[in-house]
Design a protein around this motif. Structure first.
Motif, PDB file in Angstrom:
ATOM      1  N   LEU A 207       0.607  -1.234  -0.020  1.00  0.00           N
ATOM      2  CA  LEU A 207       0.064   0.211   0.004  1.00  0.00           C
ATOM      3  C   LEU A 207       0.945   1.327   0.129  1.00  0.00           C
ATOM      4  CD1 LEU A 207      -2.786  -1.049   2.498  1.00  0.00           C
ATOM      5  CD2 LEU A 207      -3.044  -0.863   0.118  1.00  0.00           C
ATOM      6  N   VAL A 215      -8.953  -1.939   4.741  1.00  0.00           N
ATOM      7  CA  VAL A 215      -8.311  -3.184   4.266  1.00  0.00           C
ATOM      8  C   VAL A 215      -9.564  -4.321   4.267  1.00  0.00           C
ATOM      9  CG1 VAL A 215      -6.523  -4.863   4.864  1.00  0.00           C
ATOM     10  CG2 VAL A 215      -6.160  -2.302   5.155  1.00  0.00           C
ATOM     11  N   ALA A 219      -9.207  -7.646   1.892  1.00  0.00           N
ATOM     12  CA  ALA A 219      -8.163  -8.498   2.142  1.00  0.00           C
ATOM     13  C   ALA A 219      -8.298  -9.904   1.851  1.00  0.00           C
ATOM     14  CB  ALA A 219      -8.131  -8.258   3.982  1.00  0.00           C
ATOM     15  N   ILE A 225       0.048  -8.356   3.053  1.00  0.00           N
ATOM     16  CA  ILE A 225      -0.206  -6.909   2.988  1.00  0.00           C
ATOM     17  C   ILE A 225       0.889  -6.092   3.777  1.00  0.00           C
ATOM     18  CG2 ILE A 225      -1.995  -4.937   3.570  1.00  0.00           C
ATOM     19  CD1 ILE A 225      -4.041  -7.086   3.637  1.00  0.00           C
ATOM     20  N   GLU A 227       1.864  -2.228   4.538  1.00  0.00           N
ATOM     21  CA  GLU A 227       1.193  -0.958   4.530  1.00  0.00           C
ATOM     22  C   GLU A 227       2.505   0.029   4.684  1.00  0.00           C
ATOM     23  OE1 GLU A 227       0.015   2.147   4.085  1.00  0.00           O
ATOM     24  OE2 GLU A 227      -1.958   1.653   5.084  1.00  0.00           O
ATOM     25  N   ASP A 298     -10.255  -3.314  12.901  1.00  0.00           N
ATOM     26  CA  ASP A 298      -9.693  -4.331  11.678  1.00  0.00           C
ATOM     27  C   ASP A 298      -8.299  -4.389  12.150  1.00  0.00           C
ATOM     28  OD1 ASP A 298      -9.526  -6.036   9.597  1.00  0.00           O
ATOM     29  OD2 ASP A 298      -9.197  -4.403   8.045  1.00  0.00           O
TER      30      ASP A 298
END
Length: 507
Positions: A207, A215, A219, A225, A227, A298
């Motif tokens: 990201l 997300v 996801a 993932i 960030e 999250d």
């Protein structure tokens, strides 16, 4: 600072007497003084720096900033770097997303600066001899999707062992000059991710965004993932170091990632009405709200995964002053990967006179540990760590009582909790007839007077106060000059007795 192109207005204002000339002279002199102060540093002979050394600082800062949110099936790190993994069979990599070629390395508006150099992720792959197929997939604007770019990206993904998808917010989606009205990334990027994930199950999303994005809605289409926020001029090498395992990710979220924008307390007041916005959430901002009111998020504040695993033990707190303490804990790297962990200390107040969050981060330290290594970390908590701003005292205030000290690796991953009892700062406000009966009971002098009222009531010297629970609730919340409402003339006598006794004791 007046807006640009308003110099003539300032001249007219001075001429018309709206601005005092002496004030204008002071403001102008301040600018002259600043220029003179910086002149030596900006001179050609003296203003020198090592471009490569500064770029390395940017590189290290970027590494520290990357937060790993997800790493299912240990999809990261990849083994495609021939230098880091000379004996491994290189994975075939597809890199999808224009951000890999054209990074968003800084924010919009007045934050724009000119970097000394700029190294994208694709630049880094080329420099390191790492082979990858690239497809831009989308354009960095808010225009509709380009079917040709999408088709190219999907075909590129089909032929890869793993896909690195560079997604995020283009500059047109966020800036200092306007508010975002959604936490979602552009729809065309989410749609492309779904198509790519259908063609290849091994997807890692990287990201690029200056403020948090949702997300949860996408996801499921990514095994990994990262960030990476806005990584600056050396973001490409930093990402490569993390993705290919030269370093373990160690960044932690400085912001909770909610499940829905409407979960945020600011939504009750934003975007405002009739020309104003109330900051109605008060101190309950971010994790202070989510954690206090049990909101599901999250990813919580302070969260961040690593290639290593850690254990925190032997948590202890030692009082070092009336309202200060030192927290110690032992951190052990329980994996075979050298890495850093950030130990976080939260302070949870007991019963307070004002609304306070469930807990607040008051200290943290990052510790690097080799595989199997243990270290003891120490975090000092000063008086401000336990204080709140008191409108009543117009100052910071520490209440006496027991505080919980929570030690963990995020606001919702607490390894252990210990308690410390503080003396408080002893601040008191003068009591008056407008102070509530409850405030009199809580004050050191007032408590003695309340006891004297009870004794005088038992002796028949003053009216006896009712002691049933409901009447006590009324008493505790009402100013003592309202006692006649409950007790008639007798209430007036009690109030006068209390005020007179306080005058004697507080001399």
């Amino acid at each position: 600072m007046p807006p640009s192109y308003t110099d003539d207005q300032i001249v007219y204002a001075v001429r018309d007497g709206l601005i005092i000339p002496a004030q204008l002279d002071r403001m102008a002199q301040g600018m002259i003084d600043l220029v003179n102060k910086t002149r030596a540093a900006m001179s050609i002979d003296n203003y020198r720096f090592d471009v490569d050394a500064h770029d390395e600082v940017a590189h290290q800062a970027a590494i520290e900033s990357i937060v790993m949110l997800k790493n299912d099936d240990a999809i990261l790190p990849l083994n495609a770097d021939p230098v880091a993994n000379p004996s491994a069979t290189p994975q075939k990599i597809a890199v999808i997303g224009e951000f890999a070629r054209t990074p968003r390395y800084q924010g919009g508006g007045s934050s724009h600066i000119t970097p000394t150099k700029m190294t994208s992720f694709l630049d880094t792959l080329a420099e390191r001899g790492i082979k990858a197929d690239f497809a831009p997939g989308f354009t960095l604007d808010l225009e509709p999707a380009d079917p040709a770019l999408e088709s190219e990206a999907v075909e590129t993904a089909k032929n890869a062992d793993v896909v690195l998808m560079f997604l995020g917010l283009p500059e047109a989606a966020e800036s200092e000059g306007f508010d975002r009205d959604t936490l979602d990334m552009p729809a065309k990027q989410i749609a492309l991710l779904e198509q790519v994930a259908a063609a290849n199950q091994n997807v890692v999303v990287v990201l690029s965004n200056g403020s948090v994005v949702s997300v949860a809605p996408w996801a499921k289409n990514a095994k990994g993932i990262l960030e990476s926020w806005l990584l600056g001029q050396s973001g490409g090498p930093a990402l490569a170091d993390v993705i290919f395992g030269q370093v373990s990710p160690s960044g932690k979220l400085a912001q909770s990632i909610p499940l829905d924008i409407n979960d945020d307390p600011s939504m009750l007041n934003w975007p405002g009405e009739e020309g104003h916005v109330d900051y109605g959430e008060g101190v309950f901002v971010g994790y202070r709200y989510y954690d206090t009111y049990g909101k599901v998020v999250d990813y919580p504040f302070g969260y961040g995964l690593s290639y290593a695993t850690f254990e925190i033990a032997d948590v202890a707190v030692a009082k070092t002053g009336a309202n200060t303490a030192t927290v110690t804990a032992t951190v052990t790297n329980t994996s075979d990967v050298d890495a850093s962990e950030t130990v976080q200390v939260y302070v949870a107040p007991g019963k307070a006179d004002v609304a306070r969050p469930k807990h607040e981060l008051k200290g943290f330290t990052k510790v690097f540990l080799k595989s199997g290594e243990s270290k003891t970390v120490t975090i000092d908590l000063d008086e401000r760590a336990f204080a709140y701003w008191s409108e009543k005292y117009n100052d910071w205030h520490v209440e006496s009582g027991e505080y919980a000290i929570e030690v963990g690796v995020s606001s919702r991953d607490i390894a252990d909790t210990v308690a410390v009892a503080l003396d408080g700062d002893g601040k008191t406000q003068p009591l008056t007839e407008w102070s509530t009966y409850g405030e009199w009971e809580a004050d050191p002098f007032g408590a003695k007077i309340v006891a004297a009222v009870a004794a005088a009531g038992e002796a028949g010297e003053l009216p006896k106060l009712p002691d049933n629970a409901m009447m006590r609730m009324f008493l505790n919340s009402m100013p003592i000059n309202s006692l006649p409402t409950l007790l008639g003339e007798g209430g007036k006598k009690i109030a006068q007795f209390m005020v007179d006794e306080y005058a004697k004791l507080s001399k």
